[in-house]
Scaffold this motif. Structure first.
Motif, PDB file in Angstrom:
ATOM      1  N   LEU A 233      12.977   7.225   3.001  1.00 27.66           N
ATOM      2  CA  LEU A 233      13.498   8.399   3.687  1.00 27.66           C
ATOM      3  C   LEU A 233      14.993   8.581   3.407  1.00 27.66           C
ATOM      4  O   LEU A 233      15.466   9.709   3.201  1.00 27.66           O
ATOM      5  N   ASP A 234      15.726   7.467   3.364  1.00 28.87           N
ATOM      6  CA  ASP A 234      17.151   7.552   3.021  1.00 28.87           C
ATOM      7  C   ASP A 234      17.342   8.080   1.598  1.00 28.87           C
ATOM      8  O   ASP A 234      18.210   8.913   1.332  1.00 28.87           O
ATOM      9  N   VAL A 235      16.519   7.583   0.669  1.00 33.43           N
ATOM     10  CA  VAL A 235      16.601   8.021  -0.729  1.00 33.43           C
ATOM     11  C   VAL A 235      16.279   9.498  -0.855  1.00 33.43           C
ATOM     12  O   VAL A 235      16.955  10.248  -1.583  1.00 33.43           O
ATOM     13  N   ILE A 236      15.255   9.949  -0.151  1.00 35.13           N
ATOM     14  CA  ILE A 236      14.842  11.359  -0.234  1.00 35.13           C
ATOM     15  C   ILE A 236      15.969  12.275   0.197  1.00 35.13           C
ATOM     16  O   ILE A 236      16.242  13.302  -0.439  1.00 35.13           O
ATOM     17  N   VAL A 237      16.654  11.896   1.265  1.00 35.47           N
ATOM     18  CA  VAL A 237      17.765  12.713   1.751  1.00 35.47           C
ATOM     19  C   VAL A 237      18.955  12.632   0.798  1.00 35.47           C
ATOM     20  O   VAL A 237      19.540  13.652   0.418  1.00 35.47           O
ATOM     21  N   ALA A 238      19.318  11.427   0.396  1.00 34.55           N
ATOM     22  CA  ALA A 238      20.521  11.235  -0.418  1.00 34.55           C
ATOM     23  C   ALA A 238      20.391  11.835  -1.806  1.00 34.55           C
ATOM     24  O   ALA A 238      21.372  12.332  -2.375  1.00 34.55           O
ATOM     25  N   GLN A 239      19.183  11.805  -2.384  1.00 35.67           N
ATOM     26  CA  GLN A 239      18.984  12.219  -3.771  1.00 35.67           C
ATOM     27  C   GLN A 239      18.200  13.519  -3.902  1.00 35.67           C
ATOM     28  O   GLN A 239      17.836  13.910  -5.014  1.00 35.67           O
TER      29      GLN A 239
ATOM     30  N   GLY B 113       6.846  20.459   2.654  1.00 34.65           N
ATOM     31  CA  GLY B 113       6.629  21.357   3.779  1.00 34.65           C
ATOM     32  C   GLY B 113       7.862  21.532   4.635  1.00 34.65           C
ATOM     33  O   GLY B 113       8.210  22.651   5.047  1.00 34.65           O
ATOM     34  N   ILE B 114       8.562  20.427   4.886  1.00 28.62           N
ATOM     35  CA  ILE B 114       9.785  20.498   5.694  1.00 28.62           C
ATOM     36  C   ILE B 114      10.857  21.304   4.975  1.00 28.62           C
ATOM     37  O   ILE B 114      11.513  22.167   5.574  1.00 28.62           O
ATOM     38  N   ARG B 115      11.034  21.047   3.682  1.00 27.02           N
ATOM     39  CA  ARG B 115      12.071  21.761   2.936  1.00 27.02           C
ATOM     40  C   ARG B 115      11.766  23.262   2.870  1.00 27.02           C
ATOM     41  O   ARG B 115      12.682  24.080   2.788  1.00 27.02           O
ATOM     42  N   GLY B 116      10.505  23.627   2.915  1.00 31.76           N
ATOM     43  CA  GLY B 116      10.155  25.036   2.850  1.00 31.76           C
ATOM     44  C   GLY B 116      10.302  25.766   4.163  1.00 31.76           C
ATOM     45  O   GLY B 116      10.355  26.999   4.193  1.00 31.76           O
TER      46      GLY B 116
ATOM     47  N   ALA C  56      12.939  18.027  -3.899  1.00 35.06           N
ATOM     48  CA  ALA C  56      13.524  19.364  -3.779  1.00 35.06           C
ATOM     49  C   ALA C  56      12.994  20.285  -4.871  1.00 35.06           C
ATOM     50  O   ALA C  56      12.707  21.466  -4.620  1.00 35.06           O
ATOM     51  N   LEU C  57      12.861  19.773  -6.091  1.00 32.69           N
ATOM     52  CA  LEU C  57      12.292  20.582  -7.168  1.00 32.69           C
ATOM     53  C   LEU C  57      10.861  20.982  -6.842  1.00 32.69           C
ATOM     54  O   LEU C  57      10.467  22.134  -7.055  1.00 32.69           O
ATOM     55  N   ASP C  58      10.096  20.053  -6.304  1.00 28.84           N
ATOM     56  CA  ASP C  58       8.705  20.348  -5.946  1.00 28.84           C
ATOM     57  C   ASP C  58       8.646  21.430  -4.874  1.00 28.84           C
ATOM     58  O   ASP C  58       7.764  22.297  -4.903  1.00 28.84           O
ATOM     59  N   ALA C  59       9.604  21.397  -3.945  1.00 26.42           N
ATOM     60  CA  ALA C  59       9.649  22.426  -2.898  1.00 26.42           C
ATOM     61  C   ALA C  59       9.977  23.789  -3.500  1.00 26.42           C
ATOM     62  O   ALA C  59       9.399  24.816  -3.108  1.00 26.42           O
ATOM     63  N   THR C  60      10.898  23.805  -4.464  1.00 25.77           N
ATOM     64  CA  THR C  60      11.254  25.063  -5.128  1.00 25.77           C
ATOM     65  C   THR C  60      10.062  25.626  -5.894  1.00 25.77           C
ATOM     66  O   THR C  60       9.773  26.835  -5.834  1.00 25.77           O
ATOM     67  N   LEU C  61       9.352  24.755  -6.609  1.00 24.81           N
ATOM     68  CA  LEU C  61       8.197  25.199  -7.369  1.00 24.81           C
ATOM     69  C   LEU C  61       7.090  25.701  -6.440  1.00 24.81           C
ATOM     70  O   LEU C  61       6.428  26.709  -6.729  1.00 24.81           O
ATOM     71  N   ALA C  62       6.907  25.021  -5.326  1.00 26.42           N
ATOM     72  CA  ALA C  62       5.875  25.446  -4.365  1.00 26.42           C
ATOM     73  C   ALA C  62       6.213  26.804  -3.775  1.00 26.42           C
ATOM     74  O   ALA C  62       5.340  27.659  -3.587  1.00 26.42           O
ATOM     75  N   ALA C  63       7.502  27.050  -3.495  1.00 21.73           N
ATOM     76  CA  ALA C  63       7.918  28.333  -2.954  1.00 21.73           C
ATOM     77  C   ALA C  63       7.686  29.442  -3.957  1.00 21.73           C
ATOM     78  O   ALA C  63       7.262  30.547  -3.605  1.00 21.73           O
TER      79      ALA C  63
ATOM     80  N   ARG D 174       0.817  -1.213   0.000  1.00 18.63           N
ATOM     81  CA  ARG D 174       0.000   0.000   0.000  1.00 18.63           C
ATOM     82  C   ARG D 174       0.851   1.263   0.000  1.00 18.63           C
ATOM     83  O   ARG D 174       0.373   2.355   0.290  1.00 18.63           O
ATOM     84  N   ILE D 175       2.153   1.102  -0.344  1.00 14.37           N
ATOM     85  CA  ILE D 175       3.052   2.246  -0.470  1.00 14.37           C
ATOM     86  C   ILE D 175       3.774   2.131  -1.811  1.00 14.37           C
ATOM     87  O   ILE D 175       3.441   1.269  -2.636  1.00 14.37           O
ATOM     88  N   VAL D 176       4.756   2.988  -2.040  1.00 10.12           N
ATOM     89  CA  VAL D 176       5.634   2.883  -3.199  1.00 10.12           C
ATOM     90  C   VAL D 176       7.067   2.954  -2.699  1.00 10.12           C
ATOM     91  O   VAL D 176       7.329   3.396  -1.584  1.00 10.12           O
ATOM     92  N   TYR D 177       7.989   2.505  -3.545  1.00  9.41           N
ATOM     93  CA  TYR D 177       9.415   2.680  -3.263  1.00  9.41           C
ATOM     94  C   TYR D 177       9.991   3.583  -4.329  1.00  9.41           C
ATOM     95  O   TYR D 177       9.909   3.287  -5.521  1.00  9.41           O
ATOM     96  N   LEU D 178      10.593   4.692  -3.912  1.00  4.34           N
ATOM     97  CA  LEU D 178      11.050   5.706  -4.849  1.00  4.34           C
ATOM     98  C   LEU D 178      12.313   5.309  -5.592  1.00  4.34           C
ATOM     99  O   LEU D 178      12.446   5.560  -6.788  1.00  4.34           O
ATOM    100  N   SER D 179      13.277   4.739  -4.881  1.00  2.00           N
ATOM    101  CA  SER D 179      14.559   4.383  -5.476  1.00  2.00           C
ATOM    102  C   SER D 179      15.101   5.546  -6.295  1.00  2.00           C
ATOM    103  O   SER D 179      15.190   6.669  -5.801  1.00  2.00           O
ATOM    104  N   LYS D 180      15.402   5.318  -7.576  1.00  2.00           N
ATOM    105  CA  LYS D 180      15.940   6.371  -8.439  1.00  2.00           C
ATOM    106  C   LYS D 180      14.878   6.931  -9.388  1.00  2.00           C
ATOM    107  O   LYS D 180      15.193   7.636 -10.341  1.00  2.00           O
ATOM    108  N   ALA D 181      13.616   6.613  -9.125  1.00  2.00           N
ATOM    109  CA  ALA D 181      12.546   6.968 -10.057  1.00  2.00           C
ATOM    110  C   ALA D 181      12.063   8.395  -9.845  1.00  2.00           C
ATOM    111  O   ALA D 181      12.260   9.003  -8.792  1.00  2.00           O
ATOM    112  N   ASP D 182      11.391   8.916 -10.866  1.00  2.00           N
ATOM    113  CA  ASP D 182      10.682  10.183 -10.764  1.00  2.00           C
ATOM    114  C   ASP D 182       9.333   9.900 -10.113  1.00  2.00           C
ATOM    115  O   ASP D 182       8.525   9.138 -10.666  1.00  2.00           O
ATOM    116  N   PRO D 183       9.048  10.488  -8.947  1.00  2.00           N
ATOM    117  CA  PRO D 183       7.759  10.218  -8.293  1.00  2.00           C
ATOM    118  C   PRO D 183       6.559  10.493  -9.195  1.00  2.00           C
ATOM    119  O   PRO D 183       5.539   9.798  -9.110  1.00  2.00           O
ATOM    120  N   ALA D 184       6.672  11.484 -10.066  1.00  2.00           N
ATOM    121  CA  ALA D 184       5.563  11.789 -10.970  1.00  2.00           C
ATOM    122  C   ALA D 184       5.306  10.630 -11.930  1.00  2.00           C
ATOM    123  O   ALA D 184       4.153  10.346 -12.285  1.00  2.00           O
TER     124      ALA D 184
END
Length: 274
Positions: A252-258, A211-214, A262-269, A155-165
């Motif tokens: 969570l490790d992938v989000i931090v390492a990669q 939200g956290i990145r902003g 971050a782009l989504d946070a920039t666009l939201a800002a 019931r979740i996804v694994y991001l790995s190196k993929a584009d979440p979109a």
């Protein structure tokens, strides 16, 4: 290893290693496999059940995607027709835990879609890039099921190196098929509601990270991201399995390492300033 008949001519196998899934479709004494499990012991047990106990001959193996944790059994069925998407090598070479000994060149590759008749079922192999570039969905209307591969992980996804979109779009395309049962690349089978639950997880995870990145400086943001609880991202009523909890930690490790989202946070800002 878990062996679960889904229909008289469809059996699902869930291995001990990574809870990797393989699904067998029968046409008399001939079997077609979708994926081939993650470990050698699981693959040998798969062959024992199919060939020795059930008396089947594996004639074809379809790969939802060419990562090693779904390829361990390929070597055990050397005469089987291997079927994969044309970009299978891109996926194999880009994975984090590559096992070269599992690699077998597929005998049949395709681009967008293909269909094949197997017994009473017609299997529709649909290119559905999300978690990987070569990802397939295997749609089986006559069995009211679809093999989703790793475009969902329970019931979740694994991001790995993929584009979440891309993952989000892939899940949407699976949902449009309207099947009652979704077989994931790991854990097993789920009702169709799992697709919406996986999207809910992805959306909540993204919103939380954005939200956290902003709000926080990078050093503090990393600590807060690593502390995101899976329960805060799951759809209402969903209790995480141990496997889902483990792979949320990997996310969570992938989000931090990669610097995921971050782009989504920039666009939201930028939208907020406008």
């Amino acid at each position: 290893m878990k062996v679960e008949p889904l229909h008289p001519d469809v059996v699902m196998f869930v291995g001990d290693e990574y809870e990797s899934v393989a699904t067998a479709f029968f046409d008399g004494d001939d079997a077609l496999l979708v994926d081939a499990l993650a470990g050698e012991a699981d693959a040998r047990r798969l062959r024992q059940v199919l060939c020795e106990e059930l008396g089947k001959t594996v004639r074809a193996v379809v790969s939802t995607h060419r990562m090693s944790d779904h390829m361990a059994g390929l070597a055990l069925f050397p005469q089987a027709l291997g079927i994969a998407h044309r970009h299978h090598r891109h996926t194999f070479l880009s994975q984090n835990r590559r096992v070269d000994a599992y690699y077998r060149e597929p005998k049949l590759v395709f681009d967008a879609a293909m269909s094949l008749r197997w017994g009473r079922h017609e299997l529709h192999l649909l290119h559905n890039p999300g978690k990987t570039l070569d990802h397939l969905s295997v749609d089986v209307p006559s069995a009211d099921l679809v093999c989703a591969g790793d475009n969902i992980v329970g019931r979740i996804v694994y991001l790995s190196k993929a584009d979440p979109a891309q993952i989000r779009a892939a899940i949407g395309r699976i949902a449009q098929l309207g099947r009652g049962t979704v077989i994931g690349g790991h854990i097993g089978r789920f009702p169709a509601a799992a697709l919406g639950q996986a999207l809910h997880y992805l959306d909540r995870l993204q919103d939380t990270v954005v939200g956290i990145r902003g709000e926080a400086v990078p050093e503090r943001a990393e600590r807060r991201i690593r502390a995101i609880a899976i329960e805060d991202c799951l759809a209402p009523g969903v209790t995480p399995t141990a496997f889902e909890r483990e792979w949320h930690g990997h996310n969570l490790d992938v989000i931090v390492a990669q610097s995921v989202f971050a782009l989504d946070a920039t666009l939201a800002a930028g939208e907020a300033r406008a």
